[in-house]
Scaffold this motif. Structure first.
Motif, mmCIF file in Angstrom:
data_model
loop_
_atom_site.group_PDB
_atom_site.id
_atom_site.type_symbol
_atom_site.label_atom_id
_atom_site.label_comp_id
_atom_site.label_asym_id
_atom_site.label_seq_id
_atom_site.Cartn_x
_atom_site.Cartn_y
_atom_site.Cartn_z
ATOM 1 N N MET A 1 33.525 -15.527 -7.859
ATOM 2 C CA MET A 1 33.601 -15.178 -9.617
ATOM 3 C C MET A 1 33.115 -14.238 -9.463
ATOM 4 S SD MET A 1 30.828 -15.990 -12.171
ATOM 5 C CE MET A 1 30.788 -17.448 -12.018
ATOM 6 N N GLY A 2 34.998 -13.167 -10.137
ATOM 7 C CA GLY A 2 34.729 -11.689 -10.625
ATOM 8 C C GLY A 2 33.927 -11.376 -11.741
ATOM 9 N N PHE A 3 33.779 -9.741 -11.418
ATOM 10 C CA PHE A 3 33.254 -9.232 -12.659
ATOM 11 C C PHE A 3 32.928 -9.697 -13.861
ATOM 12 C CE2 PHE A 3 33.247 -5.555 -9.237
ATOM 13 C CZ PHE A 3 32.509 -6.571 -8.845
ATOM 14 N N ILE A 4 32.098 -10.136 -14.895
ATOM 15 C CA ILE A 4 32.699 -10.327 -16.283
ATOM 16 C C ILE A 4 31.964 -8.650 -17.035
ATOM 17 C CG2 ILE A 4 31.710 -11.710 -18.141
ATOM 18 C CD1 ILE A 4 31.197 -14.220 -16.142
ATOM 19 N N ASP A 5 32.973 -8.996 -17.890
ATOM 20 C CA ASP A 5 32.447 -7.755 -18.539
ATOM 21 C C ASP A 5 33.049 -7.754 -20.157
ATOM 22 O OD1 ASP A 5 32.922 -5.091 -20.023
ATOM 23 O OD2 ASP A 5 34.673 -4.816 -19.696
ATOM 24 N N ILE A 6 31.239 -7.819 -20.433
ATOM 25 C CA ILE A 6 30.826 -8.458 -22.322
ATOM 26 C C ILE A 6 30.965 -6.737 -22.773
ATOM 27 C CG2 ILE A 6 28.788 -9.952 -20.976
ATOM 28 C CD1 ILE A 6 27.531 -7.642 -23.089
ATOM 29 N N HIS A 7 32.321 -6.263 -22.629
ATOM 30 C CA HIS A 7 32.172 -5.530 -23.771
ATOM 31 C C HIS A 7 33.308 -4.264 -23.549
ATOM 32 C CE1 HIS A 7 29.895 -1.592 -26.741
ATOM 33 N NE2 HIS A 7 31.118 -1.584 -26.560
ATOM 34 N N SER A 8 34.465 -4.579 -24.679
ATOM 35 C CA SER A 8 35.136 -3.520 -24.076
ATOM 36 C C SER A 8 36.169 -3.918 -25.714
ATOM 37 C CB SER A 8 36.080 -4.568 -22.913
ATOM 38 O OG SER A 8 37.122 -5.741 -23.537
ATOM 39 N N HIS A 9 37.210 -2.550 -25.457
ATOM 40 C CA HIS A 9 37.956 -2.218 -27.063
ATOM 41 C C HIS A 9 39.740 -2.159 -26.265
ATOM 42 C CE1 HIS A 9 34.745 -0.944 -29.265
ATOM 43 N NE2 HIS A 9 34.107 -0.721 -27.579
ATOM 44 N N ILE A 10 39.963 -3.684 -25.895
ATOM 45 C CA ILE A 10 40.569 -4.562 -25.393
ATOM 46 C C ILE A 10 42.256 -4.217 -26.164
ATOM 47 C CG2 ILE A 10 40.858 -6.010 -24.310
ATOM 48 C CD1 ILE A 10 41.517 -4.914 -21.285
ATOM 49 N N ASP A 191 20.317 -6.982 -18.815
ATOM 50 C CA ASP A 191 21.161 -8.427 -18.921
ATOM 51 C C ASP A 191 22.512 -8.393 -18.711
ATOM 52 O OD1 ASP A 191 18.613 -9.861 -20.196
ATOM 53 O OD2 ASP A 191 18.851 -7.740 -21.481
ATOM 54 N N TYR A 192 23.282 -7.516 -18.898
ATOM 55 C CA TYR A 192 24.387 -7.381 -19.138
ATOM 56 C C TYR A 192 25.062 -6.117 -18.956
ATOM 57 C CZ TYR A 192 23.792 -11.821 -21.610
ATOM 58 O OH TYR A 192 22.676 -12.558 -22.374
ATOM 59 N N LEU A 193 26.484 -6.126 -18.550
ATOM 60 C CA LEU A 193 27.254 -4.895 -17.994
ATOM 61 C C LEU A 193 28.547 -4.718 -18.725
ATOM 62 C CD1 LEU A 193 26.704 -4.799 -14.007
ATOM 63 C CD2 LEU A 193 24.981 -3.452 -15.704
ATOM 64 N N GLY A 194 29.129 -3.881 -19.489
ATOM 65 C CA GLY A 194 30.064 -3.921 -20.103
ATOM 66 C C GLY A 194 30.661 -2.571 -19.960
ATOM 67 N N THR A 195 31.939 -2.439 -19.587
ATOM 68 C CA THR A 195 32.540 -0.999 -19.184
ATOM 69 C C THR A 195 32.869 -0.612 -20.673
ATOM 70 O OG1 THR A 195 35.459 -1.841 -19.736
ATOM 71 C CG2 THR A 195 34.576 -2.960 -17.824
ATOM 72 N N ALA A 223 21.184 -7.722 -8.807
ATOM 73 C CA ALA A 223 23.077 -7.366 -9.037
ATOM 74 C C ALA A 223 24.192 -8.783 -9.350
ATOM 75 C CB ALA A 223 23.220 -6.967 -7.079
ATOM 76 N N GLN A 224 23.485 -9.972 -9.089
ATOM 77 C CA GLN A 224 25.082 -10.781 -9.303
ATOM 78 C C GLN A 224 24.601 -11.381 -10.734
ATOM 79 O OE1 GLN A 224 26.042 -12.356 -5.273
ATOM 80 N NE2 GLN A 224 24.121 -13.755 -5.769
ATOM 81 N N GLU A 225 23.305 -11.679 -11.256
ATOM 82 C CA GLU A 225 22.810 -11.631 -11.936
ATOM 83 C C GLU A 225 23.949 -10.522 -13.202
ATOM 84 O OE1 GLU A 225 18.688 -12.031 -12.852
ATOM 85 O OE2 GLU A 225 18.545 -13.477 -11.708
ATOM 86 N N LEU A 226 23.511 -9.508 -12.642
ATOM 87 C CA LEU A 226 24.074 -8.570 -13.959
ATOM 88 C C LEU A 226 25.624 -8.663 -14.029
ATOM 89 C CD1 LEU A 226 22.057 -5.158 -12.548
ATOM 90 C CD2 LEU A 226 22.072 -6.303 -14.802
ATOM 91 N N LEU A 227 26.494 -8.547 -12.438
ATOM 92 C CA LEU A 227 27.542 -8.867 -12.894
ATOM 93 C C LEU A 227 28.529 -9.585 -13.637
ATOM 94 C CD1 LEU A 227 27.703 -6.780 -9.383
ATOM 95 C CD2 LEU A 227 28.875 -6.180 -11.155
ATOM 96 N N PHE A 228 27.814 -10.874 -13.100
ATOM 97 C CA PHE A 228 28.303 -12.454 -13.106
ATOM 98 C C PHE A 228 27.996 -13.505 -13.573
ATOM 99 C CE2 PHE A 228 29.602 -11.684 -9.095
ATOM 100 C CZ PHE A 228 28.784 -12.798 -8.115
ATOM 101 N N GLU A 229 26.368 -13.492 -13.814
ATOM 102 C CA GLU A 229 25.895 -15.102 -13.813
ATOM 103 C C GLU A 229 24.894 -14.955 -15.582
ATOM 104 O OE1 GLU A 229 22.436 -15.060 -10.475
ATOM 105 O OE2 GLU A 229 23.935 -15.938 -8.909
ATOM 106 N N ASN A 230 24.357 -13.502 -15.695
ATOM 107 C CA ASN A 230 23.726 -14.089 -16.836
ATOM 108 C C ASN A 230 24.990 -14.459 -17.800
ATOM 109 O OD1 ASN A 230 21.327 -13.131 -15.619
ATOM 110 N ND2 ASN A 230 21.366 -11.061 -16.503
#
Length: 237
Positions: A1-10, A191-195, A223-230
């Protein structure tokens, strides 16, 4: 599974993020090269400044998805909103005029960097009472939390989630932000990461270096929880 970005202004042309479809597509290419497989577009909602309605945002998301597919870009795109909290916001939420993260009960919420902690805590309690799970956007910006990291733990104990920007983990957002974020990471309070990506140059959708640091300095599980699992578990049920 790739990374999940939950915060972007795309989404193009709706806030201070991407200015055009071409820029949005280039941002997606950068994100894909960085290992991102899924992004939530979170355009600003701020009374008096950014007020694009939900239908318009969904239309733009549909257009971006179609253009990305034609370009062979495989990133999955979903909709949310970065909501600047203010009094009276609850009425718009009750009328379902503002987007949650991927149409879940999770709500990305932003505050002024200099807001008092009591105001932030009371706002989060209000949203929790309405049945939402508020996600505090880029907590490293809030001086009341930076001064006392236990306050971030208090918000989390209430039932909130904590999001930090990937650039703060790598040091791109300054040494102060980096120091505070790593203090939270060592206590596993994030809990979460965003770019929080806004463009292709100064605020790019970069995650690879952040991931390398997390795998090096945190447990592999965290690390995996932050990058995609959560995000996969809570925002894509």
């Amino acid at each position: 599974m790739g990374f999940i970005d939950i915060h972007s202004h795309i989404l193009p042309g709706v806030d201070d993020g991407s200015r055009s479809m071409e820029e949005s597509l280039e941002m997606l290419r950068i994100a894909e090269a960085e290992g991102v497989s899924c992004m939530i577009a979170t355009p600003h909602y701020k009374q008096g400044r950014y007020r694009a309605d939900k239908k318009e945002l969904l239309d733009r998301l549909k257009m971006l998805r179609e253009e990305a597919q034609q370009e062979g870009i495989g990133i999955r795109l979903h909709l949310g909103t970065e909501i600047f909290y203010r009094a009276g916001l609850e009425e718009k939420l009750m009328r379902q005029e503002l987007g949650t993260l991927n149409d879940t009960d999770f709500l990305l919420v932003e505050f002024s960097p200099f807001e008092e902690y009591l105001y932030i805590r009371n706002a989060m309690e209000e949203l929790l009472g309405m049945g939402y799970c508020p996600v505090a956007a880029h907590v490293e910006r809030y001086q009341c939390l930076v001064k006392d990291a236990t306050r971030a733990a208090q918000l989390r104990d209430m039932g909130c989630r904590i999001q930090v920007n990937t650039g703060s983990i790598t040091g791109e957002n300054g040494l102060g932000a980096r120091h505070f974020v790593w203090k939270l990471l060592k206590r596993e309070l994030v809990d979460y990461l965003g770019t929080d990506a806004h463009n292709t140059k100064t605020r790019r959708p970069a995650m690879r270096r952040c991931a390398e640091l997390l795998y090096k300095k945190c447990s592999r599980e965290y690390a995996q929880e932050l990058l995609f699992e959560n995000a996969a578990r809570e925002l894509f049920q």
